[in-house]
Design an enzyme around this catalytic site. Structure first.
Site, PDB file in Angstrom:
ATOM      1  NE  ARG A 238      -4.237  -1.458   0.128  1.00 29.45           N
ATOM      2  CZ  ARG A 238      -4.367  -2.561  -0.726  1.00 29.45           C
ATOM      3  NH1 ARG A 238      -3.501  -2.682  -1.484  1.00 29.45           N
ATOM      4  NH2 ARG A 238      -5.395  -3.195  -0.573  1.00 29.45           N
ATOM      5  CD  GLU A 267      -2.955   3.186  -5.661  1.00 31.06           C
ATOM      6  OE1 GLU A 267      -1.864   2.878  -5.401  1.00 31.06           O
ATOM      7  OE2 GLU A 267      -4.023   2.639  -5.447  1.00 31.06           O
ATOM      8  CG  HIS A 289      -2.712  -0.361  -7.182  1.00 36.86           C
ATOM      9  ND1 HIS A 289      -2.947   0.446  -6.027  1.00 36.86           N
ATOM     10  CD2 HIS A 289      -2.910  -1.862  -6.908  1.00 36.86           C
ATOM     11  CE1 HIS A 289      -3.481  -0.700  -5.192  1.00 36.86           C
ATOM     12  NE2 HIS A 289      -3.393  -1.889  -5.657  1.00 36.86           N
TER      13      HIS A 289
END
Length: 322
Positions: A238, A267, A289
């Protein structure tokens, strides 16, 4: 009077690529899906929802309190920090997540980043793009160190499925694997090393722990200074696990040799993010990601998601977080 069919609302379908189909659920229902849902659109889109599917859309107590019909929140990811679990527990709203779907995809991404950084693949690519090789009179040139993977030590923070998956691949490549105890915690497990000692010992540090109050900024300036100047940091966990400004400073000062980052504090990130603002650094490798997102992992995620919902409707508890 016949009971109305349950309404299933998928708030962010576009988090699953279009080429990965989501099969029809095996019970009568109404299905509504939206590619994206902004915070201003959530309330309207949940008006008639009985079952909500969300990957990253925030479902806090204020929102959920306005929609008492909701009986299940099916998170289409492992992380559930976008859902107010305490409120769901109090109001008996079931929450389930996806577990064990990316145990190949994430570890392979980690290993790919390690190879790219330890062998400086990206830096050499940039050198060729900038004409360094073309100006050199040798058939090859060495502007960046190239380090073997075999024989190096990898410290893994987090010993769940993903951390263990990285350990398996690392051992197969000849790396020595150590797991870190929690920050400030005494070691009482075989194969575990105190957190600070692991940072000092490792050639590679890979993060696979959840983002909690105690792990926020787990890696900051002090921790980066403990690491070897030849070490690399990989974060596919994370974004908040690493202080991004401190990481950029450490890369510029040569406190560590490189970093591979797949997750960000916000994000999607923009140029105000220190990592994106410094994307031209030759020892910084960024991906958006996607470590979890191989085609096979995505298909497995969809199957587990549908199974979770079907089992809930059938009165069974599968992958329940609440």
């Amino acid at each position: 009077m016949p009971q109305s069919l349950p309404n299933v609302v998928f708030l962010d379908r576009a988090t699953i690529p279009a080429h990965v189909p989501v099969r029809t659920l095996n019970f009568p229902h109404h299905w509504v899906e939206y590619d994206y849902t902004s915070p201003l659109q959530v309330e309207e889109r949940l008006q008639d929802a009985d079952i909500v599917i969300s990957n990253k859309v925030v479902l806090n107590a204020d929102i959920l309190n306005k929609h008492p019909k909701i009986k299940l929140i099916a998170v289409s990811a492992t992380g559930t920090n976008n859902v107010d679990l305490d409120y769901c527990r109090q109001q008996q709203i079931a929450v389930c997540n996806i577990q064990g779907y990316a145990t190949q995809s994430v570890p392979e991404h980690v290993i790919a980043m390690i190879f790219a950084l330890k062998r400086n693949l990206f830096a050499y690519h940039q050198d060729i793009a900038q004409g360094v090789w073309q100006r050199d009179k040798q058939f090859c040139f060495f502007t960046h160190p190239i380090t073997d993977i075999a024989g190096s030590t990898i410290a893994i923070v987090g010993s769940g499925n993903l951390g263990q998956g990285v350990a398996t691949l690392a051992r197969a490549l000849g790396m020595q694997v150590i797991f870190t105890a929690r920050k400030g915690e005494l070691v009482n497990k075989q194969g575990y090393v105190p957190f600070a000692q692991a940072l000092q010992q490792a050639d590679i540090v890979s993060l696979h722990c959840p983002l909690t109050e105690s792990t926020t900024n787990l890696i900051g300036s002090a921790e980066l200074q403990l690491m070897k100047s030849t070490a690399v940091l990989i974060n596919t966990g994370r974004g908040g696990l690493v202080n991004e400004s401190d990481l950029i400073e450490a890369l510029k000062l040569g406190e560590i040799a490189g970093a591979g980052v797949d997750v960000f504090t916000q994000e999607p990130a923009d140029n105000s993010n220190p990592l994106l603002a410094n994307i031209s650094l030759p020892n910084l490798l960024l991906t958006p990601h996607v470590a979890w997102g191989s085609d096979s992992a995505l298909q497995r995620l969809v199957e587990i998601l549908c199974d979770n919902i079907e089992q809930f409707v059938a009165g069974k508890s599968v992958n329940r977080v609440v």
